[in-house]
Design an enzyme around this catalytic site. Structure first.
Site, PDB file in Angstrom:
ATOM      1  N   LYS A  10       0.972  -0.892   0.125  1.00 55.57           N
ATOM      2  CA  LYS A  10      -0.124   0.244   0.117  1.00 55.57           C
ATOM      3  C   LYS A  10       0.979   1.294  -0.257  1.00 55.57           C
ATOM      4  CE  LYS A  10      -4.041  -1.702   2.506  1.00 55.57           C
ATOM      5  NZ  LYS A  10      -5.249  -1.670   3.023  1.00 55.57           N
ATOM      6  N   TYR A  50     -12.865  -2.676  -3.929  1.00 54.78           N
ATOM      7  CA  TYR A  50     -13.230  -3.012  -2.205  1.00 54.78           C
ATOM      8  C   TYR A  50     -15.134  -2.644  -2.542  1.00 54.78           C
ATOM      9  CZ  TYR A  50      -8.469  -2.332   0.073  1.00 54.78           C
ATOM     10  OH  TYR A  50      -6.987  -2.468   0.049  1.00 54.78           O
ATOM     11  N   PHE A  58     -16.103   2.472   6.965  1.00 54.59           N
ATOM     12  CA  PHE A  58     -14.931   3.372   6.497  1.00 54.59           C
ATOM     13  C   PHE A  58     -14.270   2.843   5.144  1.00 54.59           C
ATOM     14  CE2 PHE A  58     -14.423  -1.144   7.594  1.00 54.59           C
ATOM     15  CZ  PHE A  58     -14.048  -1.561   6.665  1.00 54.59           C
ATOM     16  N   ARG A  86      -1.986 -14.573   4.722  1.00 56.90           N
ATOM     17  CA  ARG A  86      -3.248 -14.379   5.727  1.00 56.90           C
ATOM     18  C   ARG A  86      -1.795 -14.181   7.176  1.00 56.90           C
ATOM     19  NH1 ARG A  86      -6.137 -11.033   3.900  1.00 56.90           N
ATOM     20  NH2 ARG A  86      -7.539 -10.721   5.293  1.00 56.90           N
ATOM     21  N   THR A  92      -5.194  -7.635  10.680  1.00 62.97           N
ATOM     22  CA  THR A  92      -5.948  -5.955   9.919  1.00 62.97           C
ATOM     23  C   THR A  92      -5.322  -4.836  10.775  1.00 62.97           C
ATOM     24  OG1 THR A  92      -7.837  -7.356   9.382  1.00 62.97           O
ATOM     25  CG2 THR A  92      -7.489  -4.558   9.149  1.00 62.97           C
ATOM     26  N   ARG A 103       2.151  -6.855   8.318  1.00 64.31           N
ATOM     27  CA  ARG A 103       1.417  -5.405   8.963  1.00 64.31           C
ATOM     28  C   ARG A 103       2.112  -4.971  10.576  1.00 64.31           C
ATOM     29  NH1 ARG A 103      -4.166  -7.461   7.048  1.00 64.31           N
ATOM     30  NH2 ARG A 103      -4.329  -6.357   6.037  1.00 64.31           N
ATOM     31  N   ASN A 113      -2.193   0.707   6.842  1.00 63.62           N
ATOM     32  CA  ASN A 113      -1.405  -0.896   7.210  1.00 63.62           C
ATOM     33  C   ASN A 113      -0.659  -1.666   6.559  1.00 63.62           C
ATOM     34  OD1 ASN A 113      -3.308  -1.783   6.088  1.00 63.62           O
ATOM     35  ND2 ASN A 113      -4.733  -3.548   6.770  1.00 63.62           N
ATOM     36  N   HIS A 116      -2.146  -5.592   1.700  1.00 62.96           N
ATOM     37  CA  HIS A 116      -3.356  -6.535   0.921  1.00 62.96           C
ATOM     38  C   HIS A 116      -3.125  -7.383   1.253  1.00 62.96           C
ATOM     39  CE1 HIS A 116      -7.479  -7.218   0.009  1.00 62.96           C
ATOM     40  NE2 HIS A 116      -6.701  -7.749  -0.946  1.00 62.96           N
ATOM     41  N   GLU A 127     -10.188  -9.666  -7.870  1.00 63.78           N
ATOM     42  CA  GLU A 127      -9.411  -8.555  -7.486  1.00 63.78           C
ATOM     43  C   GLU A 127      -8.369  -8.815  -8.595  1.00 63.78           C
ATOM     44  OE1 GLU A 127      -9.247  -8.299  -2.037  1.00 63.78           O
ATOM     45  OE2 GLU A 127      -7.852  -9.152  -3.791  1.00 63.78           O
TER      46      GLU A 127
HETATM   47  P1  CMP Z   1      -7.571  -4.409   3.174  1.00 69.09           P
HETATM   48  O1  CMP Z   1      -6.938  -6.279   3.672  1.00 69.09           O
HETATM   49  O2  CMP Z   1      -6.705  -3.448   2.420  1.00 69.09           O
HETATM   50  O3  CMP Z   1      -8.877  -4.633   3.280  1.00 69.09           O
HETATM   51  C1  CMP Z   1      -9.653  -4.026   3.822  1.00 69.09           C
HETATM   52  C2  CMP Z   1      -9.338  -2.681   4.495  1.00 69.09           C
HETATM   53  O4  CMP Z   1     -10.025  -1.683   5.349  1.00 69.09           O
HETATM   54  C3  CMP Z   1      -7.664  -3.123   4.958  1.00 69.09           C
HETATM   55  O5  CMP Z   1      -6.935  -3.490   4.909  1.00 69.09           O
HETATM   56  C4  CMP Z   1      -7.837  -2.116   6.681  1.00 69.09           C
HETATM   57  O6  CMP Z   1      -7.465  -1.448   6.147  1.00 69.09           O
HETATM   58  C5  CMP Z   1      -9.925  -1.522   6.097  1.00 69.09           C
HETATM   59  N1  CMP Z   1     -10.563  -1.557   7.015  1.00 69.09           N
HETATM   60  C6  CMP Z   1     -10.754  -2.587   7.685  1.00 69.09           C
HETATM   61  N2  CMP Z   1     -11.396  -2.739   8.878  1.00 69.09           N
HETATM   62  C7  CMP Z   1     -11.226  -1.217   9.410  1.00 69.09           C
HETATM   63  C8  CMP Z   1     -12.007  -0.318  10.634  1.00 69.09           C
HETATM   64  N3  CMP Z   1     -12.654  -0.720  10.931  1.00 69.09           N
HETATM   65  N4  CMP Z   1     -12.036   1.205  10.325  1.00 69.09           N
HETATM   66  C9  CMP Z   1     -10.762   1.526   9.254  1.00 69.09           C
HETATM   67  N5  CMP Z   1     -10.322   0.773   8.275  1.00 69.09           N
HETATM   68  C10 CMP Z   1     -10.365  -0.569   8.256  1.00 69.09           C
END
Ligand code: CMP
Length: 132
Positions: A10, A50, A58, A86, A92, A103, A113, A116, A127
């Site tokens: 990212k 997404y 969010f 994973r 996450t 992460r 973070n 992805h 994706e």
């Molecule tokens: P990613 O794995 O890219 O997939 C979805 C993304 O949503 C996740 O990483 C986070 O960056 C974001 N995300 C998930 N939960 C939250 C949350 N509660 N608040 C803000 N961002 C979130």
């Protein structure tokens, strides 16, 4: 059996020049990188990528962040690629991710973070079509 998954380094990690360090963690675990490219998501691509999160509070922040700078996308492969990836990326939320995960080591916040990864074969299929 060899399986493929997709990772996206990212914008927060690309800006901190962490791409090689992050990709090397997968190579050391025996993954082959079958495709790799740098790109900047358009808003349209981000919303599609997404779409599973479109009703979440969010969602706008997520789209805004992923379009904020270059990312590096890679298709990586080995046996059990989805589940092992994973594990390697960690929780996450970087605050809850173990040390030694990507992460846990590099993430700044739940939005920034660092990486992805597809969470299932179905997600990978969807994706990868947005990106490659
Ligand atoms: P990613 O794995 O890219 O997939 C979805 C993304 O949503 C996740 O990483 C986070 O960056 C974001 N995300 C998930 N939960 C939250 C949350 N509660 N608040 C803000 N961002 C979130």
């Amino acid at each position: 059996m060899t399986e493929q998954t997709l990772i996206i380094v990212k914008p927060d990690a690309v800006k901190r020049t962490l791409v090689e360090e992050i990709l090397s963690r997968f190579k050391k675990k025996g993954f082959a990188i079958s495709k790799q490219k740098m790109l900047n998501f358009t808003t349209e691509m981000a919303k599609e990528f997404y779409s599973a999160h479109s009703s979440k509070p969010f969602f706008d922040e997520l789209v805004s962040f992923i379009t904020s700078g270059d990312v590096v996308a890679a298709i990586i492969e080995r046996d059990n690629a989805v589940s092992l990836t994973r594990e390697i990326i960690g929780n996450t939320n970087p605050k809850e991710a173990s040390a030694g995960t990507i992460r846990g080591d590099f993430g700044i916040s739940i939005t920034e973070n660092s990486i992805h990864a597809s969470d299932s074969r179905e997600s990978f299929d969807k994706e990868v079509n947005v990106i490659f």
